[in-house]
Motif scaffolding. Structure first.
Motif, PDB file in Angstrom:
ATOM      1  N   LEU A 126       0.815  -1.211   0.000  1.00  0.00           N
ATOM      2  CA  LEU A 126       0.000   0.000   0.000  1.00  0.00           C
ATOM      3  C   LEU A 126       0.851   1.264   0.000  1.00  0.00           C
ATOM      4  CD1 LEU A 126      -2.692  -1.159   2.567  1.00  0.00           C
ATOM      5  CD2 LEU A 126      -3.089  -0.653   0.169  1.00  0.00           C
ATOM      6  N   GLU A 135       3.422   2.261  -3.397  1.00  0.00           N
ATOM      7  CA  GLU A 135       2.813   2.861  -4.583  1.00  0.00           C
ATOM      8  C   GLU A 135       2.775   4.373  -4.484  1.00  0.00           C
ATOM      9  OE1 GLU A 135      -0.266   0.078  -6.745  1.00  0.00           O
ATOM     10  OE2 GLU A 135      -1.044   0.864  -4.851  1.00  0.00           O
ATOM     11  N   LEU A 138       7.719   8.930  -8.130  1.00  0.00           N
ATOM     12  CA  LEU A 138       8.740   8.416  -9.033  1.00  0.00           C
ATOM     13  C   LEU A 138       9.329   9.580  -9.807  1.00  0.00           C
ATOM     14  CD1 LEU A 138       6.493   5.500 -10.270  1.00  0.00           C
ATOM     15  CD2 LEU A 138       8.255   5.368  -8.522  1.00  0.00           C
ATOM     16  N   GLU A 171       1.753  -6.875  -8.870  1.00  0.00           N
ATOM     17  CA  GLU A 171       0.785  -5.808  -9.119  1.00  0.00           C
ATOM     18  C   GLU A 171       1.465  -4.453  -9.146  1.00  0.00           C
ATOM     19  OE1 GLU A 171      -2.374  -7.199 -10.325  1.00  0.00           O
ATOM     20  OE2 GLU A 171      -2.533  -5.126  -9.630  1.00  0.00           O
ATOM     21  N   GLN A 172       2.286  -4.238  -8.142  1.00  0.00           N
ATOM     22  CA  GLN A 172       2.966  -2.962  -8.017  1.00  0.00           C
ATOM     23  C   GLN A 172       3.969  -2.771  -9.148  1.00  0.00           C
ATOM     24  OE1 GLN A 172       2.133  -4.886  -5.398  1.00  0.00           O
ATOM     25  NE2 GLN A 172       0.639  -3.392  -4.713  1.00  0.00           N
ATOM     26  N   ARG A 184       3.717  -3.931 -12.134  1.00  0.00           N
ATOM     27  CA  ARG A 184       2.948  -3.573 -13.324  1.00  0.00           C
ATOM     28  C   ARG A 184       2.521  -2.115 -13.286  1.00  0.00           C
ATOM     29  NH1 ARG A 184      -1.946  -4.484 -15.505  1.00  0.00           N
ATOM     30  NH2 ARG A 184      -2.816  -4.675 -13.411  1.00  0.00           N
ATOM     31  N   SER A 185       2.017  -1.733 -12.124  1.00  0.00           N
ATOM     32  CA  SER A 185       1.519  -0.369 -11.979  1.00  0.00           C
ATOM     33  C   SER A 185       2.620   0.664 -12.193  1.00  0.00           C
ATOM     34  CB  SER A 185       0.864  -0.236 -10.597  1.00  0.00           C
ATOM     35  OG  SER A 185       0.905   1.064 -10.145  1.00  0.00           O
ATOM     36  N   LYS A 196       3.718   0.823 -15.772  1.00  0.00           N
ATOM     37  CA  LYS A 196       2.685   1.476 -16.580  1.00  0.00           C
ATOM     38  C   LYS A 196       2.767   2.988 -16.438  1.00  0.00           C
ATOM     39  CE  LYS A 196      -1.160   0.798 -19.026  1.00  0.00           C
ATOM     40  NZ  LYS A 196      -2.518   0.507 -18.525  1.00  0.00           N
ATOM     41  N   ILE A 197       2.965   3.431 -15.198  1.00  0.00           N
ATOM     42  CA  ILE A 197       3.067   4.870 -14.953  1.00  0.00           C
ATOM     43  C   ILE A 197       4.257   5.452 -15.712  1.00  0.00           C
ATOM     44  CG2 ILE A 197       3.538   6.620 -13.205  1.00  0.00           C
ATOM     45  CD1 ILE A 197       2.064   4.801 -11.214  1.00  0.00           C
ATOM     46  N   MET A 257       3.576   5.525 -19.486  1.00  0.00           N
ATOM     47  CA  MET A 257       2.672   6.631 -19.846  1.00  0.00           C
ATOM     48  C   MET A 257       3.427   7.942 -19.884  1.00  0.00           C
ATOM     49  SD  MET A 257      -0.670   6.125 -20.264  1.00  0.00           S
ATOM     50  CE  MET A 257      -1.041   7.838 -20.079  1.00  0.00           C
ATOM     51  N   ARG A 258       4.246   8.115 -18.858  1.00  0.00           N
ATOM     52  CA  ARG A 258       4.987   9.377 -18.757  1.00  0.00           C
ATOM     53  C   ARG A 258       5.910   9.535 -19.962  1.00  0.00           C
ATOM     54  NH1 ARG A 258       7.773  10.227 -13.071  1.00  0.00           N
ATOM     55  NH2 ARG A 258       5.729   9.846 -12.174  1.00  0.00           N
TER      56      ARG A 258
END
Lengths: 585, 275
Positions: free
Chosen positions: A411, A414, A418, A438-439, A441-442, A445-446, A449-450
């Motif tokens: 929790l 995340e 960054l 999960e983390q 991947r997240s 992904k962030i 995107m950036r």
């Protein structure tokens, strides 16, 4: 904690005026509060207040403390279980004490840190050393001496003066030494006075004898506690006789010292200023009345000494209740009181951890079913997480909380900003090492995107590959292809050429790589292979529709090449025909 | 009059919305306060703002008395309207983004009693599902359940898209707290929780710490804050526990990141922390 029976502290938010409501929102380590009127428009104060806990963690000295204690904490978790408690303690606590010395440099925090040190040392003596009657008093004496530094300062001043025996603080120093059981030093000081008063030589000789003969229990010796007790009572009677005989009647100072030696409470209390604290009074009283005190008897003496020493008007401070709880061997109360009194979980978290490793803490189930040690470590580590670099220490703490450490880490991690690629990689590594997919991947992904928003297609592609995100990889591959159509060249050739099996993540990506390969072959004049590849691209149908014209256009020059084999020729023609039909549809 | 303030995921940006119909975004890194954007588009007081997960970019939703929900996006350093939803007949009171595992999905509660679910389907398209008459008289608050895969204690084979059950909780002027579940692409009322004697003002679904229990907090005009817990993973039996009765309306509840503290805001001007 559910057992909290104390009213929670109230923090006032300035400027929250009458009739208005207080809105709030959680921040990473704080709460935002603002004046508002729920569901009713209006005008009013447009300030937002930031409510934060006292920010110890931003002080550079305390950061060093946190770093050191983290190092110790990690070491303690890996220490062998079968080592006796004492060994564990002696290996680790001195380092902690060193840290405390370091931190006492910070003036503002000194009083709190000194209190912490006082409590910590007492916990060592009582809980970890767990000395029995006999050595117990000696340890308590050490404890008091450790925390009463002003005696040595005063003594130095006196000794450095022209005539020490005539210094106005001289007798204070002598009495202080006696109160602390430092008889050697007391005797040395008295010699100076004795030389000034030759007429009273016999009196000084007597005092010197009394002081030198006081028995101290020797834990390493062969004498039993009972034998020691007998000896001590014998000595005590001798001192009392001197008093009754008025041996020191003509010298007020020596008379006082004699009364102290016999343990006269009133005399001791007359020296409140020199004792300065009730716990010094306690230890001194025990020294001269009951040196064979048992651990179980401590609390009785502690309570009565505190009552005798403190004014009727004065209220015990939090420190006093904590020490009292320690003397009562009520570990949980100590921890609870420290948690309330101190505004940072650092002390209680580490103390509890150490006590737990010495098997001194019974399992005490809390609200979430996690035990006390874990609860405190989680709270402490969560606090560290809000700091831009200390959050990394927190990871180790979470790792050593078997029940909720992992989910807490999930929790919290995340929320680590960054800011740079380097930081993102650091966070990623931590997640990957702990199979926090999960983390991972997240985060990838962030970052992808950036990168995409900043038109760094190569970076975006590598991040999406790392995230194993097929959909995103497809999106980026499309962008690459669009770019190619627009400009006629590829970007990030290094990346695309060296993807290896990662290219299979998505059809579009595979197409992109193969298409680039086709171009490479063509440039190298390897037309036959180029043709074969192009053919397979067409027949495999992984090319996006929008690209078919381009592929066909690419094929045209190949058909004119003599090196292209006959079969390839035919195949291309067929392929052509096939696809022309498709296009015309 | 500021009606809502929300920090973004990392605590580096702050979004506020106000009676003056604007939404403002500030850069608050390193204790600074720099106004980054002043978003205008609403025609009435703006009640709430909500940040989407950073993996979708910088996206902010706002809802207002003007019956609109606007989704704003930052592109190349500039903020602009990404989507405007006008499907409600009355003030939209609450917006809440779903867990990122579900994609980009926004729940909106309105005074017209309906709850809308806006799902981003790509390429500037949004799919809208509406639950009409979710609460008679009006819906005041919506909050999503954390994404939990049924039987998530067992690892899912990688690459396979997990079968999430989408759930959220809402509170309304019918004094009820309702749980909603998506089944076969349709939203259905899953549970009706009765305990409040006046309008429910806010609801909050606690973050998951890996236990099979679910926890919801609700607060109401009646001054009470209830904690609802459900121990069975199927989510069928909910028990209410009264946390506290305040002397005035309780407007707002909010869970900390790890769900061990609930912050409560009441009409008597206090923000209380409970563990």
């Amino acid at each position: 904690m559910e057992e909290l029976d104390v009213e929670p502290a109230i923090t006032n938010i300035p400027a929250a005026s009458d009739g208005k409501h207080l809105g709030f929102a959680w921040g990473p380590g704080d709460i935002l509060a603002y004046e508002t009127l729920y569901m009713a428009p209006g005008s009013g104060c447009s300030f937002i207040h930031e409510v934060r806990k006292d920010e110890d963690i931003y002080s550079p000295i305390l950061r060093k403390l946190f770093n050191e204690s983290h190092h110790i904490f990690v070491g303690l978790q890996t220490i062998r279980e079968d080592l006796p408690s004492k060994n564990k303690k002696t290996q680790l606590v001195p380092e902690l004490n060193y840290c405390l010395e370091l931190s006492s440099v910070l003036v503002l925090q000194v009083s709190i840190l000194l209190a912490i040190e006082l409590i910590w040392n007492l916990c060592e003596v009582l809980f970890i050393d767990a000395a029995p009657a006999g050595p117990l008093l000696l340890h308590l004496l050490d404890w008091v001496r450790l925390h009463k530094g002003d005696v040595d300062e005063k003594a130095r001043e006196v000794l450095q003066s022209e005539s020490p025996a005539e210094h106005h603080d001289y007798w204070d120093v002598v009495v202080s030494y006696v109160l602390q059981g430092r008889f050697e030093e007391a005797r040395q000081m008295l010699v100076k006075q004795a030389t000034l008063q030759p007429a009273a030589r016999n009196m000084y000789k007597l005092m010197d004898t009394l002081l030198s003969k006081m028995p101290f229990y020797n834990p390493g010796g062969t004498q039993t506690l009972t034998e020691f007790d007998v000896k001590w009572r014998h000595w005590h009677e001798e001192v009392d006789r001197c008093l009754q005989d008025n041996s020191f009647a003509s010298n007020q100072h020596l008379e006082i010292i004699c009364k102290i030696l016999v343990g006269d409470e009133d005399t001791l209390l007359e020296h409140k200023e020199l004792l300065s604290t009730w716990y010094h009074f306690l230890v001194t009283r025990l020294l001269f009345c009951h040196p064979t005190v048992k651990p179980t008897e401590l609390h009785y003496y502690a309570q009565s000494c505190m009552t005798m020493f403190l004014d009727l008007r004065s209220v015990p401070e939090p420190l006093d209740s904590i020490l009292l709880a320690a003397f009562e061997f009520d570990i949980h109360q100590v921890i609870k009181d420290c948690s309330i009194a101190l505004n940072n979980w650092w002390f209680v978290a580490h103390l509890t951890d150490l006590l737990d490793h010495c098997k001194l803490l019974q399992s005490h189930n809390l609200h979430f079913g996690s035990n006390l040690r874990e609860f405190l470590l989680l709270e402490y580590a969560s606090g560290l997480f809000t700091h831009h670099s200390l959050w990394q220490l927190a990871v180790d703490y979470f790792d050593n909380c078997p029940e909720f450490g992992h989910v807490y880490l999930e929790l919290q991690i995340e929320r680590v900003p960054l800011d740079t690629e380097r930081k993102a990689l650091k966070v990623l590594r931590i997640c990957e090492q702990r199979q926090m997919s999960e983390q991972v991947r997240s985060i990838c992904k962030i970052m992808a995107m950036r990168a995409l928003r900043n038109n760094r297609l190569g970076s975006a592609l590598s991040w999406s590959i790392r995230a194993k995100d097929a959909a995103f990889a497809t999106l980026i591959s499309e962008r690459f292809l669009q770019d190619y159509c627009a400009r006629g060249t590829f970007s990030d050739l290094d990346l695309i050429d060296n993807l290896g099996p990662a290219m299979l993540l998505s059809d579009r990506l595979t197409f992109l790589v193969k298409y680039r390969e086709f171009h490479k072959l063509y440039e190298e004049n390897r037309f036959s292979e180029a043709a074969k590849l192009l053919l397979s691209l067409i027949t495999a149908k992984i090319a996006p529709r929008s690209f078919w014209m381009t592929l066909l256009t690419d094929a045209l020059p190949l058909l004119e090449q003599k090196e292209v084999s006959h079969s390839a020729h035919c195949a291309l023609h067929c392929g052509f025909g096939h696809d022309l039909c498709f296009i015309l549809q | 009059m500021v009606h809502d303030a929300q920090m973004d995921y990392y605590g580096t940006r702050l979004a506020t919305c106000s009676s003056d119909r604007t939404v403002k975004i500030f850069d608050v890194k390193n204790g600074g306060q720099i106004l980054v954007a002043d978003l205008r588009g609403h025609e009435g007081p703006v009640w709430q703002v909500a940040w989407a997960h950073p993996m979708f970019g910088n996206i902010l939703a706002s809802c207002s008395y003007d019956r609109k929900v606007i989704i704003w996006k930052e592109e190349n350093g500039a903020w602009d309207k990404m989507y405007e939803y006008c499907g409600h007949e009355s003030s939209v009171n609450s917006v809440c983004w779903g867990p990122y595992d579900f994609g980009l999905i926004l729940a909106c509660g309105s005074s017209d009693g309906a709850i809308s679910l806006l799902t981003f389907t790509g390429d500037q398209q949004w799919d809208v599902k509406k639950i009409s008459n979710a609460h008679t008289i009006g819906c005041n608050a919506v909050s999503w359940a954390p994404a939990v895969v049924p039987g998530s204690l067992i690892d899912q084979p990688s690459g396979q898209k997990p079968n999430y059950i989408k759930r959220f909780v809402s509170g309304g002027c019918d004094n009820l707290v309702k749980l909603w579940k998506e089944e076969d692409g349709q939203w259905k009322e899953d549970q009706k929780l009765e305990a409040h004697s006046d309008w429910v003002r806010d609801v909050g679904w606690a973050p998951s710490i890996g236990l099979p229990t679910s926890t919801i907090a609700s607060c109401s005009q009646d001054g009470r804050v209830f904690i609802w817990t459900c121990d069975d993973p199927a989510g069928n039996t909910w028990t209410a526990k009264l946390l506290h009765k305040f002397s005035d309306v309780v407007w707002h509840v909010s869970w900390s990141i790890t769900g061990n503290i609930l912050a409560v805001s009441g009409g008597d001007n206090k923000v209380a922390y409970t563990l």
